[in-house]
Design a protein around this motif. Sequence first.
Motif, PDB file in Angstrom:
ATOM      1  N   ASP A 163       0.825  -1.208   0.000  1.00 45.39           N
ATOM      2  CA  ASP A 163       0.000   0.000   0.000  1.00 45.39           C
ATOM      3  C   ASP A 163       0.859   1.257   0.000  1.00 45.39           C
ATOM      4  OD1 ASP A 163      -2.283  -1.477  -0.028  1.00 45.39           O
ATOM      5  OD2 ASP A 163      -2.779  -1.208   2.087  1.00 45.39           O
ATOM      6  N   ALA A 164       2.015   1.206   0.688  1.00 46.51           N
ATOM      7  CA  ALA A 164       2.909   2.365   0.716  1.00 46.51           C
ATOM      8  C   ALA A 164       3.423   2.674  -0.680  1.00 46.51           C
ATOM      9  CB  ALA A 164       4.078   2.097   1.658  1.00 46.51           C
ATOM     10  N   VAL A 165       3.670   1.629  -1.470  1.00 50.87           N
ATOM     11  CA  VAL A 165       4.120   1.831  -2.848  1.00 50.87           C
ATOM     12  C   VAL A 165       3.000   2.441  -3.678  1.00 50.87           C
ATOM     13  CG1 VAL A 165       4.943   0.683  -4.929  1.00 50.87           C
ATOM     14  CG2 VAL A 165       5.769  -0.040  -2.705  1.00 50.87           C
ATOM     15  N   LEU A 166       1.771   1.950  -3.469  1.00 53.75           N
ATOM     16  CA  LEU A 166       0.635   2.484  -4.226  1.00 53.75           C
ATOM     17  C   LEU A 166       0.449   3.971  -3.953  1.00 53.75           C
ATOM     18  CD1 LEU A 166      -1.946  -0.431  -3.836  1.00 53.75           C
ATOM     19  CD2 LEU A 166      -0.448   0.057  -5.773  1.00 53.75           C
ATOM     20  N   GLU A 167       0.729   4.411  -2.721  1.00 56.48           N
ATOM     21  CA  GLU A 167       0.631   5.830  -2.402  1.00 56.48           C
ATOM     22  C   GLU A 167       1.670   6.634  -3.186  1.00 56.48           C
ATOM     23  OE1 GLU A 167       1.023   6.185   1.781  1.00 56.48           O
ATOM     24  OE2 GLU A 167      -0.835   5.105   2.241  1.00 56.48           O
ATOM     25  N   GLU A 168       2.876   6.083  -3.308  1.00 55.03           N
ATOM     26  CA  GLU A 168       3.910   6.764  -4.079  1.00 55.03           C
ATOM     27  C   GLU A 168       3.542   6.821  -5.558  1.00 55.03           C
ATOM     28  OE1 GLU A 168       7.861   5.385  -3.475  1.00 55.03           O
ATOM     29  OE2 GLU A 168       7.652   5.250  -1.305  1.00 55.03           O
ATOM     30  N   VAL A 169       2.937   5.745  -6.065  1.00 56.40           N
ATOM     31  CA  VAL A 169       2.498   5.718  -7.466  1.00 56.40           C
ATOM     32  C   VAL A 169       1.440   6.789  -7.699  1.00 56.40           C
ATOM     33  CG1 VAL A 169       1.284   4.352  -9.215  1.00 56.40           C
ATOM     34  CG2 VAL A 169       3.082   3.302  -7.845  1.00 56.40           C
ATOM     35  N   ALA A 170       0.487   6.899  -6.767  1.00 58.29           N
ATOM     36  CA  ALA A 170      -0.573   7.905  -6.908  1.00 58.29           C
ATOM     37  C   ALA A 170       0.008   9.321  -6.905  1.00 58.29           C
ATOM     38  CB  ALA A 170      -1.588   7.741  -5.781  1.00 58.29           C
ATOM     39  N   TRP A 172       3.062  10.140  -7.849  1.00 54.03           N
ATOM     40  CA  TRP A 172       3.763  10.301  -9.131  1.00 54.03           C
ATOM     41  C   TRP A 172       2.769  10.587 -10.252  1.00 54.03           C
ATOM     42  CZ3 TRP A 172       3.373   7.315 -13.610  1.00 54.03           C
ATOM     43  CH2 TRP A 172       4.328   7.574 -14.596  1.00 54.03           C
ATOM     44  N   GLN A 173       1.623   9.888 -10.236  1.00 53.17           N
ATOM     45  CA  GLN A 173       0.616  10.046 -11.281  1.00 53.17           C
ATOM     46  C   GLN A 173       0.016  11.453 -11.277  1.00 53.17           C
ATOM     47  OE1 GLN A 173       0.016   7.438 -13.281  1.00 53.17           O
ATOM     48  NE2 GLN A 173      -1.726   8.127 -14.477  1.00 53.17           N
ATOM     49  N   ALA A 174       0.016  12.106 -10.130  1.00 50.48           N
ATOM     50  CA  ALA A 174      -0.608  13.427 -10.026  1.00 50.48           C
ATOM     51  C   ALA A 174       0.409  14.560  -9.963  1.00 50.48           C
ATOM     52  CB  ALA A 174      -1.495  13.469  -8.774  1.00 50.48           C
ATOM     53  N   ARG A 175       1.690  14.285 -10.201  1.00 54.13           N
ATOM     54  CA  ARG A 175       2.718  15.308 -10.053  1.00 54.13           C
ATOM     55  C   ARG A 175       2.567  16.405 -11.107  1.00 54.13           C
ATOM     56  NH1 ARG A 175       4.558  11.738 -13.586  1.00 54.13           N
ATOM     57  NH2 ARG A 175       6.261  12.251 -15.028  1.00 54.13           N
TER      58      ARG A 175
END
Length: 273
Positions: A163-170, A172-175
């Motif tokens: 889940d911590a990785v998914l937060e980082e992906v989210a 990155w996706q919204a940067r």
Amino acid sequence: MTDEKTPGGPSGQDLVEQLKASGQLDALFEQIDEGRVELTGDGGFVPALVKAALERGLQAELTSHLGYGKGSEDASKHANSRNGTTPKTVQSEVGPIALDVPRDRAGSFTPRLVPKGQRRLGGLDDMIISLYAGGMTIRDIQHHLASTLGTDLSHETISNITDAVLEEVAAWQARPLEEFYPVLYLDAIRIKIRENNQVINRAAYIAVGVDLGGVKHVLGIWVQDTEGSAFWAHVCADLANRGVRDVLIVCCDGLKGLPEAVEATWPDSMVQT
């Protein structure tokens, strides 16, 4: 891991080669070959070696904190002193490691090598993320770690790591993005993903922008059931909302409706197939 040398000293590989040449590793290799010594898991050689290295490092940290070495004649001159150890087990990519963490009498010692509250060494998190990215379920990962490393992690622990990785992906996706890209590539590829214990086909929408320095950047990846111009319009709008004000050339395939979706977002851009 790299095989870099420390300043003025040999690399780890150099030391191994020296030990092999001297014959000091022959007896160990014979025991490993005969199955009398396990490399990983509970009681394994590698976890024992990591344990020895970590405990030596922790003792060195405590020495630095106290200002004198163990058994030093100057110990009585210092207000603080050693106060035994506390047992602690950390999970690692080579199996569980039972540590004896040193204490000080004042309770002011804060280890940095293995911080308080830390129950996993960094490499294990990387392994779990790699297995999850490869399509393994949390239950699969749990079984794999237990059978190969002897590491027993709960379903909740593994889920928290992913889940911590998914937060980082989210994030990155919204940067935020640059205002202008000379070239923007839009394309979708078919990929296989695991969903509800089944492997299914999905369309991954990918936007790659080339900046003024000629460097390519992946601006975003969106996964949908199929490819369609309606979702491409959503992709273009998302890029615009994240800061892309203008594009000179947009390269895409001949999907019906895609050029219109691009022109609706960036009217002055040139669409090139």
